[in-house]
Design a protein around this motif. Structure first.
Motif, PDB file in Angstrom:
ATOM      1  N   VAL A 187    -110.220 -27.805  11.302  1.00  8.81           N
ATOM      2  CA  VAL A 187    -109.378 -26.904  12.071  1.00  8.81           C
ATOM      3  C   VAL A 187    -109.438 -27.253  13.548  1.00  8.81           C
ATOM      4  CG1 VAL A 187    -108.975 -24.498  12.752  1.00  8.81           C
ATOM      5  CG2 VAL A 187    -109.728 -25.036  10.421  1.00  8.81           C
ATOM      6  N   GLU A 188    -110.636 -27.509  14.037  1.00 11.51           N
ATOM      7  CA  GLU A 188    -110.804 -27.832  15.447  1.00 11.51           C
ATOM      8  C   GLU A 188    -112.078 -28.643  15.636  1.00 11.51           C
ATOM      9  OE1 GLU A 188    -110.254 -25.667  19.804  1.00 11.51           O
ATOM     10  OE2 GLU A 188    -110.091 -24.530  17.948  1.00 11.51           O
ATOM     11  N   LEU A 189    -112.058 -29.503  16.637  1.00 13.06           N
ATOM     12  CA  LEU A 189    -113.192 -30.378  16.929  1.00 13.06           C
ATOM     13  C   LEU A 189    -113.384 -30.450  18.433  1.00 13.06           C
ATOM     14  CD1 LEU A 189    -115.210 -32.558  15.704  1.00 13.06           C
ATOM     15  CD2 LEU A 189    -113.428 -34.230  16.257  1.00 13.06           C
ATOM     16  N   SER A 190    -114.633 -30.360  18.871  1.00 15.33           N
ATOM     17  CA  SER A 190    -114.898 -30.411  20.299  1.00 15.33           C
ATOM     18  C   SER A 190    -116.269 -31.011  20.557  1.00 15.33           C
ATOM     19  CB  SER A 190    -114.832 -29.014  20.913  1.00 15.33           C
ATOM     20  OG  SER A 190    -115.016 -29.065  22.313  1.00 15.33           O
ATOM     21  N   GLY A 191    -116.371 -31.742  21.663  1.00 12.28           N
ATOM     22  CA  GLY A 191    -117.669 -32.204  22.103  1.00 12.28           C
ATOM     23  C   GLY A 191    -118.417 -31.092  22.807  1.00 12.28           C
ATOM     24  N   MET A 192    -119.730 -31.213  22.864  1.00 11.84           N
ATOM     25  CA  MET A 192    -120.567 -30.253  23.589  1.00 11.84           C
ATOM     26  C   MET A 192    -121.341 -31.036  24.646  1.00 11.84           C
ATOM     27  SD  MET A 192    -121.944 -27.699  20.586  1.00 11.84           S
ATOM     28  CE  MET A 192    -122.988 -28.924  19.835  1.00 11.84           C
ATOM     29  N   LEU A 193    -121.046 -30.754  25.911  1.00 10.90           N
ATOM     30  CA  LEU A 193    -121.602 -31.528  27.016  1.00 10.90           C
ATOM     31  C   LEU A 193    -122.556 -30.692  27.854  1.00 10.90           C
ATOM     32  CD1 LEU A 193    -118.358 -33.317  28.288  1.00 10.90           C
ATOM     33  CD2 LEU A 193    -119.875 -33.998  26.420  1.00 10.90           C
ATOM     34  N   LEU A 194    -123.630 -31.326  28.288  1.00 15.07           N
ATOM     35  CA  LEU A 194    -124.547 -30.677  29.225  1.00 15.07           C
ATOM     36  C   LEU A 194    -123.947 -30.701  30.620  1.00 15.07           C
ATOM     37  CD1 LEU A 194    -128.123 -31.929  28.263  1.00 15.07           C
ATOM     38  CD2 LEU A 194    -127.361 -29.553  28.357  1.00 15.07           C
ATOM     39  N   ARG A 195    -123.965 -29.549  31.284  1.00 14.75           N
ATOM     40  CA  ARG A 195    -123.478 -29.496  32.659  1.00 14.75           C
ATOM     41  C   ARG A 195    -124.578 -29.980  33.601  1.00 14.75           C
ATOM     42  NH1 ARG A 195    -121.945 -23.943  31.332  1.00 14.75           N
ATOM     43  NH2 ARG A 195    -119.723 -23.788  30.907  1.00 14.75           N
ATOM     44  N   PRO A 196    -124.192 -30.687  34.673  1.00 15.42           N
ATOM     45  CA  PRO A 196    -125.172 -31.027  35.722  1.00 15.42           C
ATOM     46  C   PRO A 196    -125.777 -29.753  36.286  1.00 15.42           C
ATOM     47  CG  PRO A 196    -123.114 -32.244  36.007  1.00 15.42           C
ATOM     48  CD  PRO A 196    -122.855 -31.221  34.939  1.00 15.42           C
ATOM     49  N   PRO A 197    -127.043 -29.732  36.639  1.00 14.02           N
ATOM     50  CA  PRO A 197    -127.963 -30.868  36.738  1.00 14.02           C
ATOM     51  C   PRO A 197    -128.693 -31.209  35.447  1.00 14.02           C
ATOM     52  CG  PRO A 197    -129.024 -28.904  37.575  1.00 14.02           C
ATOM     53  CD  PRO A 197    -127.640 -28.500  37.184  1.00 14.02           C
ATOM     54  N   PHE A 198    -128.195 -30.753  34.305  1.00 17.74           N
ATOM     55  CA  PHE A 198    -128.678 -31.123  32.975  1.00 17.74           C
ATOM     56  C   PHE A 198    -129.978 -30.436  32.553  1.00 17.74           C
ATOM     57  CE2 PHE A 198    -126.511 -35.017  34.665  1.00 17.74           C
ATOM     58  CZ  PHE A 198    -125.324 -34.810  34.002  1.00 17.74           C
ATOM     59  N   PHE A 199    -130.937 -30.361  33.446  1.00 14.11           N
ATOM     60  CA  PHE A 199    -132.249 -29.875  33.045  1.00 14.11           C
ATOM     61  C   PHE A 199    -132.267 -28.375  32.745  1.00 14.11           C
ATOM     62  CE2 PHE A 199    -133.186 -33.807  35.333  1.00 14.11           C
ATOM     63  CZ  PHE A 199    -133.965 -34.455  34.372  1.00 14.11           C
ATOM     64  N   ASP A 200    -131.208 -27.648  33.121  1.00 18.52           N
ATOM     65  CA  ASP A 200    -131.170 -26.218  32.806  1.00 18.52           C
ATOM     66  C   ASP A 200    -130.546 -25.955  31.437  1.00 18.52           C
ATOM     67  OD1 ASP A 200    -128.565 -26.843  33.330  1.00 18.52           O
ATOM     68  OD2 ASP A 200    -128.204 -25.189  34.712  1.00 18.52           O
ATOM     69  N   MET A 201    -130.150 -27.037  30.720  1.00 13.67           N
ATOM     70  CA  MET A 201    -129.616 -26.947  29.361  1.00 13.67           C
ATOM     71  C   MET A 201    -128.405 -26.012  29.275  1.00 13.67           C
ATOM     72  SD  MET A 201    -131.478 -29.104  27.802  1.00 13.67           S
ATOM     73  CE  MET A 201    -131.099 -28.834  26.069  1.00 13.67           C
ATOM     74  N   SER A 202    -127.497 -26.143  30.232  1.00 12.04           N
ATOM     75  CA  SER A 202    -126.262 -25.373  30.229  1.00 12.04           C
ATOM     76  C   SER A 202    -125.145 -26.240  29.630  1.00 12.04           C
ATOM     77  CB  SER A 202    -125.904 -24.952  31.657  1.00 12.04           C
ATOM     78  OG  SER A 202    -124.677 -24.263  31.690  1.00 12.04           O
ATOM     79  N   TRP A 203    -124.446 -25.695  28.623  1.00 16.58           N
ATOM     80  CA  TRP A 203    -123.484 -26.493  27.867  1.00 16.58           C
ATOM     81  C   TRP A 203    -122.043 -26.043  28.107  1.00 16.58           C
ATOM     82  CZ3 TRP A 203    -125.182 -30.443  24.569  1.00 16.58           C
ATOM     83  CH2 TRP A 203    -126.564 -30.486  24.338  1.00 16.58           C
ATOM     84  N   GLU A 204    -121.115 -26.975  27.861  1.00 21.38           N
ATOM     85  CA  GLU A 204    -119.697 -26.653  27.874  1.00 21.38           C
ATOM     86  C   GLU A 204    -118.989 -27.450  26.782  1.00 21.38           C
ATOM     87  OE1 GLU A 204    -118.245 -27.760  31.691  1.00 21.38           O
ATOM     88  OE2 GLU A 204    -118.203 -29.911  31.253  1.00 21.38           O
ATOM     89  N   LEU A 205    -117.853 -26.936  26.308  1.00 26.50           N
ATOM     90  CA  LEU A 205    -117.065 -27.627  25.293  1.00 26.50           C
ATOM     91  C   LEU A 205    -116.064 -28.557  25.963  1.00 26.50           C
ATOM     92  CD1 LEU A 205    -116.306 -24.712  22.791  1.00 26.50           C
ATOM     93  CD2 LEU A 205    -118.043 -26.498  22.584  1.00 26.50           C
TER      94      LEU A 205
END
Length: 230
Positions: A187-205
């Protein structure tokens, strides 16, 4: 209370396969779902259960089951569903949402995992499209080796060395091939990327980048015409 005011999943049954510490299970419950959370480790499931007790809103909303695999749950659930004679009664035993997040790359048999998970989805009826399966994992690319293994395990130390095996990573095409064997389509596909500065483990699609972490949503084919559980 940490109840989500939107309650998008109110009235829905959700299954969290390989629930770990229960973060996803708790999020699903706060969105209104009645959650079953399973993990092969009794200790891990009990720990997740204890954590959920810190939020009074989660009381009676998550059923943690440790020491059980999705194959075990499928066998017991399908047996119960088979005792009913019509699809609506059968579906009452099954799930609207099944989540397999960051699990398939660790599975001994990915095919068995997907088959059992799919068997636990509600079947389509005249009034419903049936349940939906969500799978997240890591793509098998040079980029994923550099980021998930070299970066995550050896450089940053965020993960213990040996957490991942690159050869066990799955591409979106490989997972699509697996689920299609059991009547599902993407139905849908998306990547999951770490937002800078990366070490806080904050993600976005990000739909344009599935090179490393990615998540897919799958439902039954439009021509699925299965009035009985298999």
């Amino acid at each position: 209370t940490k109840e989500n005011k939107f309650q998008l999943f109110k009235g829905l049954k959700a299954l969290d396969v390989g629930c770990g510490g229960g973060l996803l299970s708790e999020s699903l419950a706060r969105l209104g779902a009645q959650v079953t959370a399973i993990d092969p480790s009794i200790e891990v499931a009990n720990s997740a259960k204890e954590h959920s007790k810190h939020d009074s809103f989660l009381k009676d909303k998550i059923d943690y089951k440790g020491g059980i695999s999705v194959e075990d749950l499928a066998a017991a659930t399908i047996h119960a569903a088979d005792s009913h004679t019509n699809i609506e009664e059968q579906n009452a035993e099954l799930f609207d949402i099944v989540c397999i997040l960051e699990v398939i790359e660790h599975a001994t048999s990915p095919k068995s995992l997907i088959e059992s998970a799919t068997s636990l989805l509600k079947r389509p009826t005249q009034n419903s499209n049936g349940g939906m399966l969500f799978v997240s994992t890591i793509n098998r690319t040079a980029k994923s080796y550099a980021i998930a293994i070299l970066g995550g395990e050896y450089i940053s130390g965020k993960l213990p060395i040996g957490t991942h095996t690159w050869n066990n990573f799955k591409s979106p095409v490989e997972v699509q091939t697996l689920v299609s064997e059991y009547g599902l389509r993407e139905v849908e596909l998306s990547g999951m990327l770490l937002r800078p500065p990366f070490f806080d483990m904050s993600w976005e699609l990000n739909k344009s980048d599935v090179d490393v972490n990615w998540i897919g949503a799958y439902c039954f084919n439009d021509n699925h015409d299965d009035d009985n559980l298999k």
